[in-house]
Design a protein around this motif. Structure first.
Motif, mmCIF file in Angstrom:
data_model
loop_
_atom_site.group_PDB
_atom_site.id
_atom_site.type_symbol
_atom_site.label_atom_id
_atom_site.label_comp_id
_atom_site.label_asym_id
_atom_site.label_seq_id
_atom_site.Cartn_x
_atom_site.Cartn_y
_atom_site.Cartn_z
ATOM 1 N N SER A 212 52.324 49.579 51.506
ATOM 2 C CA SER A 212 52.064 50.351 50.300
ATOM 3 C C SER A 212 53.265 50.315 49.357
ATOM 4 O O SER A 212 54.410 50.333 49.797
ATOM 5 C CB SER A 212 51.750 51.805 50.659
ATOM 6 O OG SER A 212 51.621 52.569 49.477
ATOM 7 N N THR A 213 52.975 50.283 48.065
ATOM 8 C CA THR A 213 54.028 50.406 47.056
ATOM 9 C C THR A 213 53.804 51.659 46.210
ATOM 10 O O THR A 213 54.467 51.850 45.190
ATOM 11 C CB THR A 213 54.072 49.162 46.151
ATOM 12 O OG1 THR A 213 52.788 48.977 45.545
ATOM 13 C CG2 THR A 213 54.467 47.922 46.931
ATOM 14 N N ASN B 65 52.389 39.391 41.947
ATOM 15 C CA ASN B 65 51.236 40.015 41.296
ATOM 16 C C ASN B 65 51.043 41.440 41.807
ATOM 17 O O ASN B 65 50.785 41.639 42.989
ATOM 18 C CB ASN B 65 49.998 39.166 41.591
ATOM 19 C CG ASN B 65 48.756 39.660 40.892
ATOM 20 O OD1 ASN B 65 48.687 40.786 40.425
ATOM 21 N ND2 ASN B 65 47.761 38.794 40.835
ATOM 22 N N PRO B 66 51.152 42.459 40.920
ATOM 23 C CA PRO B 66 50.971 43.847 41.366
ATOM 24 C C PRO B 66 49.596 44.104 41.992
ATOM 25 O O PRO B 66 49.447 45.006 42.813
ATOM 26 C CB PRO B 66 51.142 44.675 40.104
ATOM 27 C CG PRO B 66 51.489 43.750 39.011
ATOM 28 C CD PRO B 66 51.404 42.345 39.507
ATOM 29 N N ASN B 67 48.612 43.296 41.607
ATOM 30 C CA ASN B 67 47.263 43.445 42.148
ATOM 31 C C ASN B 67 46.898 42.325 43.111
ATOM 32 O O ASN B 67 45.726 42.084 43.367
ATOM 33 C CB ASN B 67 46.242 43.496 41.004
ATOM 34 C CG ASN B 67 46.509 44.647 40.066
ATOM 35 O OD1 ASN B 67 46.690 45.775 40.498
ATOM 36 N ND2 ASN B 67 46.582 44.360 38.775
ATOM 37 N N GLY B 68 47.901 41.641 43.615
ATOM 38 C CA GLY B 68 47.657 40.507 44.502
ATOM 39 C C GLY B 68 46.859 40.886 45.733
ATOM 40 O O GLY B 68 47.098 41.928 46.349
ATOM 41 N N THR B 69 45.907 40.055 46.055
ATOM 42 C CA THR B 69 45.079 40.330 47.240
ATOM 43 C C THR B 69 45.719 39.782 48.510
ATOM 44 O O THR B 69 45.338 40.166 49.607
ATOM 45 C CB THR B 69 43.671 39.723 47.074
ATOM 46 O OG1 THR B 69 43.793 38.328 46.836
ATOM 47 C CG2 THR B 69 42.928 40.385 45.919
ATOM 48 N N GLN C 299 49.064 39.875 50.511
ATOM 49 C CA GLN C 299 50.279 40.668 50.545
ATOM 50 C C GLN C 299 51.041 40.423 51.830
ATOM 51 O O GLN C 299 50.442 40.220 52.877
ATOM 52 C CB GLN C 299 49.948 42.157 50.482
ATOM 53 C CG GLN C 299 49.264 42.597 49.235
ATOM 54 C CD GLN C 299 49.029 44.106 49.223
ATOM 55 O OE1 GLN C 299 49.590 44.849 50.012
ATOM 56 N NE2 GLN C 299 48.178 44.557 48.327
ATOM 57 N N ASP D 271 48.275 34.949 43.305
ATOM 58 C CA ASP D 271 47.568 36.091 43.876
ATOM 59 C C ASP D 271 48.397 36.771 44.973
ATOM 60 O O ASP D 271 47.879 37.507 45.785
ATOM 61 C CB ASP D 271 46.222 35.635 44.451
ATOM 62 C CG ASP D 271 45.253 36.797 44.603
ATOM 63 O OD1 ASP D 271 45.358 37.782 43.840
ATOM 64 O OD2 ASP D 271 44.402 36.736 45.508
ATOM 65 N N LYS E 269 51.437 39.224 46.428
ATOM 66 C CA LYS E 269 52.275 40.405 46.221
ATOM 67 C C LYS E 269 53.188 40.520 47.439
ATOM 68 O O LYS E 269 52.717 40.637 48.574
ATOM 69 C CB LYS E 269 51.418 41.668 46.094
ATOM 70 C CG LYS E 269 52.227 42.939 45.903
ATOM 71 C CD LYS E 269 51.297 44.138 45.758
ATOM 72 C CE LYS E 269 52.052 45.409 45.490
ATOM 73 N NZ LYS E 269 51.112 46.556 45.323
#
Length: 181
Positions: free
Chosen positions: A63-64, A73-77, A79, A107, A109
């Motif tokens: 979690s960030t 990418n802040p919304n990268g799928t 991680q 994609d 994060k």
């Protein structure tokens, strides 16, 4: 009868021991195989322990939401989390890989978990790195601190921060905030 049984046990134990030693002396690669099997067993056991720990702490690790810095990418799928120490040579070498991955995989994060433990200055550097995230300069600052020495002073750290256009007053304030501590 008991004495005879115990005596026979010890004789048998010595015979088994002598046989094992004799076998290993005549087949030295057998010892390598035993060590390899033991190592593989221990590694598998450790992987099970690690998997359980990750499952238990998944929300904290990936979690960030608490302001933990990340790259990519802040919304990268896709991680993954990197645990990094400011004075770790291997960590510095890995930064190039992180930068490359971010460029190649849009994609992605990468959650950055800075952990201070190698040098007296580590906690100060980690607080500054985390605080730099509020200014959108985390990765740039992370890359800039790659040549630091354990004798690093706060003044030198602030010079490095200024070199990547970080607002020093805001950085110092953010370093003392509850979110960073």
């Amino acid at each position: 009868v008991v004495a005879i049984s115990i005596g026979a046990y010890f004789i048998g134990d010595k015979l088994i021991g002598k046989t094992a030693v004799h076998y290993i002396k005549n087949n030295p690669l057998a010892l390598d195989e035993i060590i390899q099997a033991h190592t593989e067993f221990k590694e598998k056991e450790q992987l099970k322990i690690n998997a359980a720990l990750i499952a238990t702490n998944k929300d904290r690790i990936f979690s960030t939401a608490d302001g933990t810095p990340f790259a990519g990418n802040p919304n990268g799928t896709v991680q993954f989390t990197v645990f990094i120490e400011p004075f770790c040579g291997y960590c510095h070498q890995f930064k190039a890989t992180i930068n490359q991955l971010i460029q190649e995989h849009k994609d992605l994060k990468i959650i950055m978990r800075d952990i201070p433990f190698l040098a007296e200055a580590s906690p100060m550097v980690v607080k500054a790195l985390i605080a730099s995230h509020a200014q959108g300069k985390y990765l740039e600052f992370q890359n800039a601190v790659k040549e630091i020495e354990p004798s690093l002073t706060e003044a030198k750290l602030m010079q490095i921060a200024q070199s990547v256009n970080i607002d020093i007053n805001k950085l110092k304030t953010d370093m003392e905030s509850d979110a960073v501590k």
